[in-house]
Design an enzyme around this catalytic site. Structure first.
Site, PDB file in Angstrom:
ATOM      1  N   ASP A  65       3.675   5.724   8.954  1.00 50.03           N
ATOM      2  CA  ASP A  65       3.449   4.457   8.150  1.00 50.03           C
ATOM      3  C   ASP A  65       5.154   3.786   8.185  1.00 50.03           C
ATOM      4  OD1 ASP A  65       1.134   5.212   7.365  1.00 50.03           O
ATOM      5  OD2 ASP A  65       2.002   6.720   5.530  1.00 50.03           O
ATOM      6  N   ASP A  71      10.322   3.101  -0.749  1.00 44.27           N
ATOM      7  CA  ASP A  71       9.970   4.602  -0.639  1.00 44.27           C
ATOM      8  C   ASP A  71      11.107   5.449  -0.498  1.00 44.27           C
ATOM      9  OD1 ASP A  71       7.202   4.358  -0.073  1.00 44.27           O
ATOM     10  OD2 ASP A  71       7.458   3.302   1.772  1.00 44.27           O
ATOM     11  N   GLU A  94       6.289  13.263   0.758  1.00 41.16           N
ATOM     12  CA  GLU A  94       5.483  12.617   1.639  1.00 41.16           C
ATOM     13  C   GLU A  94       6.095  11.899   2.851  1.00 41.16           C
ATOM     14  OE1 GLU A  94       2.235   9.578   0.547  1.00 41.16           O
ATOM     15  OE2 GLU A  94       3.376   8.733   1.955  1.00 41.16           O
ATOM     16  N   GLU A  95       7.636  11.550   2.204  1.00 44.77           N
ATOM     17  CA  GLU A  95       8.561  10.598   3.296  1.00 44.77           C
ATOM     18  C   GLU A  95       9.566  11.426   4.004  1.00 44.77           C
ATOM     19  OE1 GLU A  95       8.154   7.593   3.294  1.00 44.77           O
ATOM     20  OE2 GLU A  95       6.765   7.471   1.544  1.00 44.77           O
ATOM     21  N   ASP A 116       4.924  12.537  -3.784  1.00 39.65           N
ATOM     22  CA  ASP A 116       4.957  11.372  -3.175  1.00 39.65           C
ATOM     23  C   ASP A 116       5.490  10.242  -3.866  1.00 39.65           C
ATOM     24  OD1 ASP A 116       4.188   8.551  -2.163  1.00 39.65           O
ATOM     25  OD2 ASP A 116       2.130   8.669  -2.294  1.00 39.65           O
ATOM     26  N   LEU A 118       6.864   7.231  -3.708  1.00 39.65           N
ATOM     27  CA  LEU A 118       6.206   5.860  -4.110  1.00 39.65           C
ATOM     28  C   LEU A 118       4.803   5.617  -3.547  1.00 39.65           C
ATOM     29  CD1 LEU A 118       7.581   3.557  -5.820  1.00 39.65           C
ATOM     30  CD2 LEU A 118       7.842   2.329  -3.720  1.00 39.65           C
ATOM     31  N   ASP A 119       3.794   6.090  -4.294  1.00 40.01           N
ATOM     32  CA  ASP A 119       2.455   5.806  -3.937  1.00 40.01           C
ATOM     33  C   ASP A 119       2.029   4.234  -3.839  1.00 40.01           C
ATOM     34  OD1 ASP A 119      -0.317   6.840  -3.525  1.00 40.01           O
ATOM     35  OD2 ASP A 119      -0.504   5.949  -5.418  1.00 40.01           O
ATOM     36  N   GLU A 283      -1.054  13.939  -2.709  1.00 41.20           N
ATOM     37  CA  GLU A 283      -2.185  13.029  -3.344  1.00 41.20           C
ATOM     38  C   GLU A 283      -3.397  13.932  -3.972  1.00 41.20           C
ATOM     39  OE1 GLU A 283      -1.985  10.465  -0.066  1.00 41.20           O
ATOM     40  OE2 GLU A 283      -1.157   9.186  -1.120  1.00 41.20           O
TER      41      GLU A 283
END
Ligand code: F6P
Length: 337
Positions: A65, A71, A94-95, A116, A118-119, A283
């Protein structure tokens, strides 16, 4: 006299006090660190272009992504808040491609945090809902640098989970395993105040959320369920359904906590090889804990999300069907048949 109400910090301290001598204050400190990160993010998200936080970077995360500016900023804020105070022993974001261990010399705490930061970050540039999601696990005792294996615990082992929704107001929604409570950020005093005590998801609903543009890739069970919803009163389900799509899981789950509904990101023919779209650690598990603690259900279509045995990849993906209990069961009956 006007009252401030219960702040998130005093609420957490009270919850810990109920544990008597067993509470050292470290868990309270950890949640406080997370809260500080979320307040910092809320402030920047709220400023938007004035804080120069819109737009994309040139980098991609491990899932390919494209990373938005915000993010990376949100990720740094989480790390900064968690690595200095001796409450956390390691993080998975997640990053980040790999598990993050603490720099040498920093005190280690008893907890692991996955997040996460910045979902729904594609909503950033259009000034729509975004959020942060986090989950807390116990760290292995006496291990200086936890590894991916230490994070590979089923969701049933989470000791806390929460999200912060950055919407028209910012809200922190938290569970420590005994119900779900929601706190609204009062920007004038910089505190989250308890506004939504003991949140409960209605068991029945006639509202669903799914990205319908993926319809041709869905499995037959999901195809049939959504087709029956669209049939309304004339169809097998016998009622008219409404549909919503925020494109940020935090927004969908918050709506479901407030008024019921179901959210689906099922496995489909494009994501079957990788197991789904949404990530188990950042998530699936935290949202499943929140939803179950609020009386809802959270399943992959093939079993309870929180019982999925992680495979050791911190970015493992999972199909997601969660929300109002009776509606989730209805969807599962399509899978069974
Ligand atoms: O990556 C996570 C996420 O942004 C979720 O928050 C959201 O529910 C989903 O992806 C949106 O997916 P789509 O791009 O299919 O709308």
């Amino acid at each position: 006299m006007q009252k401030l109400g219960t702040t998130l910090s005093s609420f957490i301290i009270d919850e810990q006090r109920k544990l008597g001598n067993k509470a050292s204050g470290e868990f309270t400190g950890l949640l406080n660190d997370i809260t500080i990160a979320c307040k910092g993010i809320a402030n920047l998200v709220n400023m938007g272009d004035l804080a120069d936080v819109l737009g994309a970077t040139e980098s991609e995360n491990s899932m390919g992504d494209v990373q938005k500016k915000m993010d990376l900023i949100a990720n740094d804020l989480f790390i900064d808040a968690l690595e200095n105070n001796g409450h956390c022993a390691g993080m998975a974001s997640e990053e980040l491609d790999e598990i993050l261990t603490l720099p040498d010399g920093k005190p280690r705490g008893s907890y692991l945090v996955t997040f996460d930061p910045l979902d729904g970050s594609s909503n950033m540039d259009i000034n729509m809902d975004v959020g942060a999601i986090f989950s807390v696990l116990k760290a292995p005792k006496g291990k200086e640098n936890p590894t991916a294996e230490d994070f590979a615990k089923p969701g049933t082992e989470q000791v806390a989970a929460g999200y912060c929704l950055y919407g028209p107001s910012s809200m922190m929604v938290l569970t420590t395993g005994s119900g779900v409570n929601g706190f609204t950020l009062c920007t004038s005093i910089g505190e989250f105040i308890l506004t939504h005590p003991d949140m409960k998801i209605p068991e029945d609903t006639s509202e669903y959320a799914i990205n319908s543009s993926n319809q041709r890739f869905w499995e037959p069970a999901v195809q049939e369920y959504i087709a029956d919803c669209i049939q309304g009163e004339e169809g097998k389900l016998g009622k008219r359904y409404n549909m919503r799509w925020v494109a940020a899981m935090v927004g969908e789950i918050h709506r479901i906590l407030c008024r019921g509904g179901v959210f689906l990101y099922p496995i489909d023919e494009r994501n079957r090889d990788v197991g789904g779209k949404l990530r188990l650690l950042y998530e699936g598990n935290p949202m499943a804990m929140i939803v179950e603690q609020a009386g809802g259900a959270a399943d992959t279509g093939y079993g309870r999300i929180m019982e999925v045995q992680p495979n050791g990849d911190p970015h493992q993906r999972v199909p997601v069907i969660m929300g109002s209990k009776n509606e989730v069961e209805k969807i599962l009956s399509y899978h069974k048949s």
